[in-house]
Structures are given as structure tokens and as C-alpha cells.
Design a protein around this motif. Structure first.
Motif, short mmCIF file in Angstrom:
data_model
loop_
_atom_site.label_atom_id
_atom_site.label_comp_id
_atom_site.label_asym_id
_atom_site.label_seq_id
_atom_site.Cartn_x
_atom_site.Cartn_y
_atom_site.Cartn_z
N TYR A 13 0.71 -1.07 0.04
CA TYR A 13 -0.10 0.05 -0.06
C TYR A 13 0.81 1.54 0.06
O TYR A 13 1.52 1.56 1.17
CB TYR A 13 -0.96 0.20 1.08
CG TYR A 13 -1.98 -1.00 1.45
CD1 TYR A 13 -3.19 -0.79 0.63
CD2 TYR A 13 -1.66 -2.08 2.19
CE1 TYR A 13 -4.19 -2.05 0.56
CE2 TYR A 13 -2.81 -3.07 2.20
CZ TYR A 13 -3.76 -3.07 1.54
OH TYR A 13 -4.77 -4.03 1.55
N SER A 38 -1.98 -7.96 15.77
CA SER A 38 -2.51 -6.81 14.84
C SER A 38 -1.49 -6.23 13.93
O SER A 38 -0.38 -5.92 14.30
CB SER A 38 -3.10 -5.77 15.79
OG SER A 38 -3.61 -4.75 15.05
N THR A 43 -5.60 -9.57 7.71
CA THR A 43 -6.68 -9.28 6.89
C THR A 43 -6.41 -8.88 5.39
O THR A 43 -7.21 -9.28 4.40
CB THR A 43 -7.25 -7.91 7.53
OG1 THR A 43 -7.65 -8.13 8.81
CG2 THR A 43 -8.53 -7.42 6.74
N ARG A 47 -8.26 -10.50 2.02
CA ARG A 47 -8.84 -9.68 0.88
C ARG A 47 -8.19 -10.09 -0.53
O ARG A 47 -8.69 -9.71 -1.42
CB ARG A 47 -8.71 -8.10 1.34
CG ARG A 47 -9.38 -7.59 2.64
CD ARG A 47 -9.15 -6.38 2.92
NE ARG A 47 -9.24 -5.28 2.22
CZ ARG A 47 -10.46 -4.70 1.81
NH1 ARG A 47 -11.59 -5.20 2.80
NH2 ARG A 47 -10.56 -3.79 1.11
#
Ligand code: ADP
Ligand code: ADP
Length: 226
Positions: A13, A38, A43, A47
Motif C-alpha cells: 500500500y 495486529s 486481513t 482480502r
């Protein structure tokens, strides 16, 4: 028989590397859990399988086919989140039936049959005509599971689906998920930061740290070689 395959997958990203060097396989029928703190990329990995993200590098294959540029609604996967987002104005049965919306091949009679079957599978016989608000938190999470399983996806993707439940209910839903995975043909790919839960329900575990999978094995193997 491999249902999900990630081959040297990387996702950036901007300047942030969310996952890299991710190579893994989920076998037909197994409950595979990605566990890690975390921000480690769990995730993002889900995705990439669901199609809500495309890899920067590498390939995701679902049931043997390259899924590059295949949109989420055309992948044989469904996703369940922590917040199950049921439709409050629909009955329990209508919520489950909504899972068949994109499946034109299913006749209304067949849809009725499958909804009944799913409600029975998640132990909600007789609740079909009620609004979701009448049911408990655990029961509502079971409606979300029924909705995600009713069109018989090859892969059910679960992103911390139990984290909003209290400890007792979470334990109960743990066994429920294990039982559901045994009852259907498809695989479950589960992500959580909860190591205890991962050890309790998984056929195999992938341990993630800082965007990479650092270990894969059965709960016993992961427990013996932490
Ligand atoms: P986890 O699910 O293990 O908490 P994530 O996959 O959500 O981890 O995030 C992995 C890394 O990628 C984190 O550093 C997170 O901030 C970053 N990240 C995730 N999604 C985005 C996004 N849409 N834009 C920018 N950074 C993101
Ligand atoms: P979790 O830790 O449960 O995966 P997050 O709160 O990290 O959830 O992320 C929630 C959503 O925000 C995800 O869709 C993720 O991709 C996105 N996200 C996470 N980190 C970032 C970030 N640094 N910038 C933009 N979006 C992000």
C-alpha cells in the motif's frame, strides 16, 4: 486437492509492505488459521483471496484457477466479519436466502430447501420468520454463517468473526465452527490474533509476523516448536 494457493504474493500500500513472500496452500475441507499480532497482514491476505485486493506481485489461485482480475462476486469465496451486518428489516430466513442472491441457477423451491437446511445446520430451526433483533449475539453470528454458507462456497473466509462475543459464547461458537467445517465440503480460512482459539479449532495454522508466514503446521507442531 488444493482449494486456495498463494504463490510468492506481495501486497504494497504505497510504501507500506502489508504482506510479502507469502506462499501457502489450503487443502479441500480443512480449517486453516492464520494467526499473528495486529498489523501483521492477516486481513490483507484474506482480502487478496476474496478479491477485494489484487496482489502487487505473485498469484492467487482458487480451486486451481488463476484469480487475477476475477472480481469478488465471481470468486467461489464468501467472507464473514466480526460485525455480521444482518439486514434488520428482513427475517432470519430472508437474511440467509440473501446469500443465494447472486446465484441465478437456484430455483425458488431449491432456495427454500437450502435455507431450511442451513438454518437446521446452525441450530436455528424454527427461527426463520423472526427478525434478527429477537435473537442473541451468538445466534446472529450463526445467521451470518448460514448466509455465507448457503451458496456452498469452495472457501469460507472468516475475519475474527467471534471477537465481539463474550468469552463463554466464543467457546461455544468455536465448537460450532469446527462442527460446521466438518459438515460442509468447502475449506475455511480463518484469521485471528487469538492463539488459544487457533490451537483449539484448526487443522493447520500459519503463523504470521510482519507480513510474512514464518511457520505452518498442525496445532501440535506449532505448539512444540514455537
Ligand atoms: P492484520 O489483519 O494482521 O491486523 P492488516 O492486513 O490489516 O493486518 O495490515 C497489514 C499492514 O498493512 C499494516 O501495516 C496496515 O496498516 C497496512 N494496511 C492494511 N490495509 C491498508 C490500506 N488499505 N492502506 C494502507 N495500509 C494498509
Ligand atoms: P484489523 O486489524 O481488524 O484487520 P484494521 O482496523 O487494521 O482492522 O483495518 C480495517 C480496514 O482499514 C481494513 O480494510 C484495512 O485494509 C484498512 N486499513 C488498515 N490499515 C490502514 C492504513 N494504514 N491506511 C488505510 N487503510 C488501512
Amino acid at each position: 486437492d488444493v482449494l486456495v494457493e498463494l504463490d510468492d504474493v506481495r501486497k504494497l500500500y504505497g510504501d507500506t509492505t502489508a504482506v510479502e513472500n507469502v506462499t501457502m496452500e489450503v487443502e479441500r475441507g480443512e480449517l486453516f488459521t492464520l494467526v499473528g499480532p495486529s498489523g501483521c497482514g492477516k486481513t490483507t491476505t484474506l482480502r487478496l483471496v476474496s478479491g477485494f485486493e489484487e496482489p502487487t506481485d505473485g498469484v492467487v489461485r482458487i480451486d486451481g484457477s488463476d484469480s487475477t482480475d476475477v472480481p469478488p462476486e465471481r470468486r467461489d469465496t464468501n467472507l464473514v466479519f466480526q460485525h455480521h451486518a444482518l439486514f434488520p428489516h428482513m427475517t432470519v430466513a430472508e437474511n440467509v436466502r440473501y446469500g443465494l442472491e447472486k446465484d441465478d441457477a437456484v430455483t425458488p423451491t431449491e432456495a427454500d430447501r437450502r435455507v431450511e437446511e442451513m438454518l437446521s445446520l446452525v441450530d436455528l430451526d424454527g427461527y426463520g420468520d423472526r427478525p434478527p433483533a429477537d435473537l442473541s449475539g451468538g445466534q446472529r453470528q450463526r445467521i451470518a454463517l448460514a448466509r455465507a454458507l448457503v451458496n456452498e462456497p469452495s472457501v469460507l473466509l472468516l475475519d475474527e468473526p467471534l471477537s465481539s462475543l463474550d468469552r463463554k459464547l466464543r467457546k461455544q461458537m468455536q465448537s460450532e465452527l469446527r462442527r460446521l467445517n466438518d459438515a460442509v465440503d468447502g475449506s475455511f480460512l480463518y484469521v485471528t490474533h487469538d492463539q488459544e482459539l487457533a490451537m483449539a479449532i484448526s487443522d493447520r495454522i500459519g503463523v504470521m509476523r510482519a507480513g510474512e508466514i514464518v511457520q505452518v503446521g498442525t496445532p501440535e507442531e506449532v505448539y512444540r516448536n514455537p
